[in-house]
Design a protein around this motif. Structure first.
Motif, mmCIF file in Angstrom:
data_model
loop_
_atom_site.group_PDB
_atom_site.id
_atom_site.type_symbol
_atom_site.label_atom_id
_atom_site.label_comp_id
_atom_site.label_asym_id
_atom_site.label_seq_id
_atom_site.Cartn_x
_atom_site.Cartn_y
_atom_site.Cartn_z
ATOM 1 N N ALA A 27 0.854 -1.194 0.000
ATOM 2 C CA ALA A 27 0.000 0.000 0.000
ATOM 3 C C ALA A 27 0.884 1.236 0.000
ATOM 4 O O ALA A 27 2.021 1.215 0.495
ATOM 5 N N LYS A 28 0.365 2.316 -0.528
ATOM 6 C CA LYS A 28 1.123 3.562 -0.584
ATOM 7 C C LYS A 28 1.490 4.027 0.824
ATOM 8 O O LYS A 28 0.679 3.967 1.742
ATOM 9 N N GLY A 29 2.726 4.486 0.970
ATOM 10 C CA GLY A 29 3.183 5.008 2.239
ATOM 11 C C GLY A 29 3.514 3.967 3.281
ATOM 12 O O GLY A 29 3.743 4.310 4.442
ATOM 13 N N MET A 30 3.565 2.681 2.896
ATOM 14 C CA MET A 30 3.800 1.619 3.865
ATOM 15 C C MET A 30 4.931 0.700 3.407
ATOM 16 O O MET A 30 5.292 0.672 2.234
ATOM 17 N N VAL A 31 5.468 -0.060 4.376
ATOM 18 C CA VAL A 31 6.620 -0.924 4.117
ATOM 19 C C VAL A 31 6.185 -2.378 3.999
ATOM 20 O O VAL A 31 5.405 -2.874 4.806
ATOM 21 N N THR A 32 6.700 -3.043 2.971
ATOM 22 C CA THR A 32 6.483 -4.479 2.755
ATOM 23 C C THR A 32 7.829 -5.189 2.771
ATOM 24 O O THR A 32 8.796 -4.709 2.181
ATOM 25 N N VAL A 33 7.880 -6.342 3.455
ATOM 26 C CA VAL A 33 9.076 -7.183 3.460
ATOM 27 C C VAL A 33 8.769 -8.452 2.670
ATOM 28 O O VAL A 33 7.726 -9.072 2.863
ATOM 29 N N MET A 34 9.675 -8.816 1.755
ATOM 30 C CA MET A 34 9.533 -10.054 0.997
ATOM 31 C C MET A 34 10.730 -10.956 1.297
ATOM 32 O O MET A 34 11.873 -10.577 1.044
ATOM 33 N N ASP A 35 10.457 -12.130 1.873
ATOM 34 C CA ASP A 35 11.501 -13.073 2.254
ATOM 35 C C ASP A 35 11.506 -14.277 1.326
ATOM 36 O O ASP A 35 10.487 -14.612 0.714
ATOM 37 N N GLY A 36 12.647 -14.947 1.269
ATOM 38 C CA GLY A 36 12.721 -16.182 0.486
ATOM 39 C C GLY A 36 14.150 -16.594 0.237
ATOM 40 O O GLY A 36 15.074 -15.774 0.284
ATOM 41 N N ALA A 118 18.589 11.505 4.267
ATOM 42 C CA ALA A 118 18.254 12.827 3.700
ATOM 43 C C ALA A 118 18.327 12.782 2.177
ATOM 44 O O ALA A 118 17.465 13.351 1.483
ATOM 45 N N ILE A 119 19.347 12.103 1.641
ATOM 46 C CA ILE A 119 19.495 11.987 0.185
ATOM 47 C C ILE A 119 18.320 11.183 -0.385
ATOM 48 O O ILE A 119 17.703 11.580 -1.390
ATOM 49 N N LEU A 120 18.020 10.060 0.249
ATOM 50 C CA LEU A 120 16.947 9.200 -0.240
ATOM 51 C C LEU A 120 15.604 9.907 -0.169
ATOM 52 O O LEU A 120 14.826 9.867 -1.134
ATOM 53 N N GLU A 121 15.334 10.579 0.950
ATOM 54 C CA GLU A 121 14.043 11.258 1.101
ATOM 55 C C GLU A 121 13.883 12.366 0.071
ATOM 56 O O GLU A 121 12.811 12.528 -0.519
ATOM 57 N N ALA A 122 14.951 13.137 -0.175
ATOM 58 C CA ALA A 122 14.878 14.210 -1.166
ATOM 59 C C ALA A 122 14.599 13.652 -2.558
ATOM 60 O O ALA A 122 13.795 14.207 -3.321
ATOM 61 N N ALA A 123 15.258 12.545 -2.906
ATOM 62 C CA ALA A 123 15.040 11.932 -4.216
ATOM 63 C C ALA A 123 13.622 11.396 -4.341
ATOM 64 O O ALA A 123 12.972 11.560 -5.395
ATOM 65 N N MET A 124 13.111 10.757 -3.293
ATOM 66 C CA MET A 124 11.753 10.220 -3.336
ATOM 67 C C MET A 124 10.728 11.332 -3.501
ATOM 68 O O MET A 124 9.750 11.197 -4.260
ATOM 69 N N ALA A 125 10.937 12.444 -2.807
ATOM 70 C CA ALA A 125 10.012 13.570 -2.928
ATOM 71 C C ALA A 125 10.090 14.209 -4.310
ATOM 72 O O ALA A 125 9.071 14.517 -4.930
ATOM 73 N N GLU A 126 11.315 14.398 -4.824
ATOM 74 C CA GLU A 126 11.494 15.030 -6.134
ATOM 75 C C GLU A 126 10.868 14.205 -7.244
ATOM 76 O O GLU A 126 10.268 14.745 -8.186
ATOM 77 N N LEU A 127 10.976 12.884 -7.145
ATOM 78 C CA LEU A 127 10.463 11.991 -8.192
ATOM 79 C C LEU A 127 8.999 11.630 -8.005
ATOM 80 O O LEU A 127 8.424 10.962 -8.871
ATOM 81 N N VAL A 163 9.541 8.218 6.226
ATOM 82 C CA VAL A 163 9.842 8.746 4.889
ATOM 83 C C VAL A 163 8.776 8.296 3.893
ATOM 84 O O VAL A 163 8.303 9.087 3.063
ATOM 85 N N CYS A 164 8.382 7.027 3.967
ATOM 86 C CA CYS A 164 7.348 6.517 3.063
ATOM 87 C C CYS A 164 6.018 7.233 3.294
ATOM 88 O O CYS A 164 5.318 7.596 2.337
#
Length: 377
Positions: A27-36, A118-127, A163-164
């Motif tokens: 879902a938007k704004g949420m974290v998913t973990v995929m294991d295997g 900070a770098i990741l958050e700025a890139a996510m917001a810009e894109l 951040v998400c």
């Protein structure tokens, strides 16, 4: 300066609607973990989902949306040799799939969390990022965080979650399984339990009985019902060394069954009966036993095997009446039934009390299952 507290009424909190990309999985704004385990297609699935989002196509059990930008960070695969060819095979809009790197006095390097948030958050917001993929998670964690320790891991994942939420982007984190095969599914991912504990959704990939097929099951779903397990194959792409995903439908398996199933040679009839009964009850919701007997005979399923399968699956029983005129209804304990849901082959309404887990129901009264409580009509 002393720290002061503040009391906030829940009435002041603005309610928010969950915007699923794949119901029960992401879902938007949420974290998913995929294991295997390695080699089962985790990265290929992540690429396939990234490709769909880049071109605005719905994920499984999701809805179409506008094409979005994806940040795909691959820590173990070459972007040129592996990631790009996989994206091409999956039909991605390559202009919408981005790589983010950090740059310092030593040159360019991979993003490292938490130091580069900070770098990741700025890139996510810009894109206006529509999906962030960390494949695998541990490749993008700096030395300040020991992923086997709960507190630092929880702080880092909580920061990623914020951040998400702020950017509206979902994050998909991939992990390999640990070697603790005797543990339950949520304990099998590498690192601390805080990783999946802090995520809203947990998924796991596993080998199916068919050696050419794999299954994607729900380990954790904090919002809504867990989705049904998806079966998929890794199809070769002519002229390349990569594979693409081909979905082959849903199955009646859950994560625990996939991780702890017995070899088919031990009891092949039992395995088929469990699959058959789970699929039938998911289709019907609630069914009278007489109806299930008729369907089992039509599908060449021995009733003795179906009865044992009901016990193994923890099927709920509702016996109504006494004597020759009594009727018994079955439903899966994992089903969430709405009041007034029609019953196959019987009464027209059914008690919402069937939402209770692991409890058989007799004349509307919930009672613990006894050892002598068989599932024969």
């Amino acid at each position: 300066m002393e720290t002061e507290g503040k009391i906030i009424s829940i009435s002041q909190i603005v309610g928010a609607r969950v915007d699923f990309l794949s119901r029960g999985r992401m879902a938007k704004g949420m974290v998913t973990v995929m294991d295997g385990d390695p080699g089962l297609g985790k990265s290929t699935l992540a690429v396939e989902w990234s490709a769909r989002i880049s071109r605005g196509e719905a994920l499984p059990n999701g809805e179409r949306s506008a094409p979005g930008n994806v940040i795909y960070l691959a820590g173990e695969d070459s972007y040129g040799y592996t990631v790009k060819p996989r994206l091409v095979a999956a039909g991605a809009d390559l202009n919408r799939v981005k790589i983010i790197v950090a740059k310092d006095q030593d040159g360019e390097r991979e993003i490292e969390l938490p130091r580069d948030f900070a770098i990741l958050e700025a890139a996510m917001a810009e894109l206006s990022c529509a999906l962030l993929v960390l494949d695998p998670l541990e490749a993008f964690v700096d030395d300040s965080v020991d992923l086997t320790k709960s507190q630092p891991t929880r702080r880092m994942i909580s920061h990623l979650t914020r951040v998400c939420e702020q950017t509206g982007s979902p994050a998909l984190m991939l992990r390999n399984l640990n070697k603790m095969t005797s543990q339950g599914g949520v304990y099998r991912g590498a690192g601390s339990m805080a990783i999946i504990g802090s995520a809203r959704f947990g998924l796991i990939v596993a080998q199916a009985k068919d050696p050419m097929e794999f299954e994607l099951a729900s380990l954790k779903c904090n919002i809504g019902l867990p989705p049904r397990t998806l079966a998929y194959r890794l199809a070769s792409v002519e002229g390349t060394d990569v594979a693409r995903i081909e979905y082959s439908g849903e199955t009646g398996h859950d994560a625990q069954w996939l991780l702890g199933r017995k070899d088919d040679a031990e009891d092949p009839q039992m395995t088929r009966a469990e699959l058959w009964l789970a699929d039938r009850l998911r289709q019907l919701g609630v069914a009278e036993v007489a109806t299930l007997r008729f369907l089992a005979e039509a599908d060449h399923q021995p009733w003795s095997s179906v009865s044992r399968a009901a016990r193994n699956l923890g099927v709920l029983r509702d016996q109504r009446g006494h004597g020759p005129g009594s009727k018994t209804y079955w439903s899966l304990r994992t089903e969430c039934l709405s009041p007034g849901m029609p019953i196959t082959g019987g009464d027209t309404h059914y008690s919402a009390s069937l939402r209770q887990e692991r409890m058989p129901i007799t004349d509307g009264v919930i009672s613990p299952a006894g050892e002598d409580d068989d599932y024969h009509a």
